[in-house]
Design a protein around this motif. Sequence first.
Motif, mmCIF file in Angstrom:
data_model
loop_
_atom_site.group_PDB
_atom_site.id
_atom_site.type_symbol
_atom_site.label_atom_id
_atom_site.label_comp_id
_atom_site.label_asym_id
_atom_site.label_seq_id
_atom_site.Cartn_x
_atom_site.Cartn_y
_atom_site.Cartn_z
ATOM 1 N N ILE A 269 -24.108 31.913 -10.525
ATOM 2 C CA ILE A 269 -24.242 32.129 -12.315
ATOM 3 C C ILE A 269 -24.451 30.414 -12.418
ATOM 4 N N GLY A 270 -23.897 30.038 -13.236
ATOM 5 C CA GLY A 270 -24.262 28.521 -13.951
ATOM 6 C C GLY A 270 -25.434 28.314 -14.676
ATOM 7 N N PRO A 271 -24.917 27.079 -15.419
ATOM 8 C CA PRO A 271 -25.309 25.679 -14.046
ATOM 9 C C PRO A 271 -23.899 24.827 -14.437
ATOM 10 N N SER A 272 -23.353 25.876 -16.002
ATOM 11 C CA SER A 272 -21.550 25.322 -16.047
ATOM 12 C C SER A 272 -21.096 25.744 -16.744
ATOM 13 N N LEU A 273 -19.758 25.375 -16.732
ATOM 14 C CA LEU A 273 -19.700 26.108 -18.305
ATOM 15 C C LEU A 273 -19.271 26.027 -19.678
ATOM 16 N N VAL A 274 -19.717 26.267 -20.610
ATOM 17 C CA VAL A 274 -19.718 25.968 -21.857
ATOM 18 C C VAL A 274 -18.512 26.764 -22.551
ATOM 19 N N MET A 275 -17.824 25.798 -23.286
ATOM 20 C CA MET A 275 -16.096 26.222 -24.465
ATOM 21 C C MET A 275 -17.183 27.043 -25.682
ATOM 22 N N PRO A 276 -16.048 27.905 -25.906
ATOM 23 C CA PRO A 276 -16.571 28.988 -27.003
ATOM 24 C C PRO A 276 -15.970 27.597 -28.653
ATOM 25 N N SER A 277 -16.376 26.075 -28.289
ATOM 26 C CA SER A 277 -16.009 25.366 -29.106
ATOM 27 C C SER A 277 -17.112 25.382 -29.705
ATOM 28 N N GLU A 278 -18.162 25.272 -28.186
ATOM 29 C CA GLU A 278 -19.833 25.280 -28.555
ATOM 30 C C GLU A 278 -20.673 26.223 -28.467
ATOM 31 N N ILE A 279 -20.287 27.104 -28.311
ATOM 32 C CA ILE A 279 -20.740 28.457 -28.833
ATOM 33 C C ILE A 279 -21.702 29.198 -30.435
ATOM 34 N N GLY A 280 -19.875 29.011 -30.894
ATOM 35 C CA GLY A 280 -19.998 29.646 -32.527
ATOM 36 C C GLY A 280 -20.406 31.125 -31.971
ATOM 37 N N ASP A 281 -20.686 32.041 -32.652
ATOM 38 C CA ASP A 281 -20.352 33.520 -32.547
ATOM 39 C C ASP A 281 -21.335 33.516 -31.398
ATOM 40 N N PRO A 282 -20.268 34.254 -30.836
ATOM 41 C CA PRO A 282 -20.897 35.432 -29.396
ATOM 42 C C PRO A 282 -21.659 36.194 -29.920
ATOM 43 N N GLU A 283 -21.695 36.962 -30.915
ATOM 44 C CA GLU A 283 -22.538 37.769 -31.195
ATOM 45 C C GLU A 283 -24.242 37.708 -31.171
ATOM 46 N N PHE A 284 -23.928 36.231 -31.622
ATOM 47 C CA PHE A 284 -25.760 36.386 -31.706
ATOM 48 C C PHE A 284 -26.433 34.469 -30.765
ATOM 49 N N LEU A 285 -25.888 35.855 -29.187
ATOM 50 C CA LEU A 285 -26.958 34.049 -28.024
ATOM 51 C C LEU A 285 -27.777 35.010 -27.508
ATOM 52 N N HIS A 286 -28.848 34.400 -28.289
ATOM 53 C CA HIS A 286 -30.070 34.749 -27.109
ATOM 54 C C HIS A 286 -30.587 34.990 -25.445
ATOM 55 N N LEU A 287 -30.469 35.413 -25.392
ATOM 56 C CA LEU A 287 -31.065 34.867 -23.753
ATOM 57 C C LEU A 287 -32.053 35.810 -23.241
ATOM 58 N N ARG A 288 -32.796 35.255 -22.164
ATOM 59 C CA ARG A 288 -33.975 35.118 -21.846
ATOM 60 C C ARG A 288 -34.052 34.919 -20.257
ATOM 61 N N CYS A 289 -35.031 36.171 -19.980
ATOM 62 C CA CYS A 289 -35.509 35.592 -18.342
ATOM 63 C C CYS A 289 -36.604 36.026 -17.805
ATOM 64 N N ALA A 290 -36.607 34.614 -17.137
ATOM 65 C CA ALA A 290 -38.602 34.775 -16.875
ATOM 66 C C ALA A 290 -38.439 34.776 -14.928
ATOM 67 N N VAL A 291 -39.610 35.521 -14.825
ATOM 68 C CA VAL A 291 -39.925 35.356 -13.444
ATOM 69 C C VAL A 291 -40.948 34.424 -13.616
ATOM 70 N N ASN A 292 -41.446 33.467 -12.444
ATOM 71 C CA ASN A 292 -42.262 32.434 -12.006
ATOM 72 C C ASN A 292 -43.015 31.958 -13.619
ATOM 73 N N GLY A 293 -41.712 31.837 -14.648
ATOM 74 C CA GLY A 293 -42.538 31.270 -16.014
ATOM 75 C C GLY A 293 -43.041 32.438 -16.765
ATOM 76 N N GLU A 294 -43.078 33.904 -16.231
ATOM 77 C CA GLU A 294 -43.002 34.816 -17.110
ATOM 78 C C GLU A 294 -42.157 35.716 -17.793
#
Length: 280
Positions: free
Chosen positions: A184-209
Amino acid sequence: MAWVQYDDARIGWLDGDTIADVTDSDPVATRIARCPDPMIALIEAWDDDRRSVEAAVAAAPKVPATSVKLRAPIVRPTKIVGAPANYVKHQQEMKSPVSIAELGMFLKAPSSVIGPGDSIVLPFADRRTDHEGEVAIVIGRRCRNVAAEDAMPYVFAYTCCLDITVRGTEDRSTRKSYDTFAPIGPSLVMPSEIGDPEFLHLRCAVNGEVRQDESTSALIYSIPRLVEYTSAVMTLEPGDVIATGTPAGVGPLVPGDTVTVTVDRVGELTVDVVAGWDQS
Ligand code: MN
């Protein structure tokens, strides 16, 4: 701007390249002795007396972020709760006839937490162990039986996580709880920095792919609904982590891999992968 844990149980407010070290400040230090994790002390202090914490940040000694070793932002949450089959396309790729609505939540051992730059240790040479990139939320205030429409004030922060999982027949709590299986990490980002959590884009890459690429708008149970569902079962404590589920694209890890989870406005978490067996 976000909260970080670093070096030997130090906690601070990361602003740009500088960390304000609040570990020894009044509203935090007095709580650390009775908390299992200094970040939990910070979360409680924030909930109890936000102005004192803000004053502590302003007065704190400043440390260059490049001079510290970041740890997991929460090292010992009282629990990590996970959401199985919470994206339709992931449910389909697992050929699961059921989703979170039938499966409910699962628990992952708090001792499985690691932080940025640490290593996932694969337990088996002959079994598939997958990456599951996820958005995690961290609870800010003790709660029970929270309605979805009232849930957001209980969310202290967002972070990136990996719900590392051995595929097989055992219960999820076994397959997902090996040591090092909760980066988990690297930091805890507070809701005031995030806006609507229904539109958070997530990517997971392995060896850059890039292997996983999805928005939280595709969650079956939204973040408020996850708080509602989980808090109907168990009391949620400050610092508890809810991993919100993984989108399609999960895949096996092998020794030598590097895994990066990136969540818009939340951050980027990178860990590597090593063998837990003798490779000689
Ligand atoms: Mn998962």
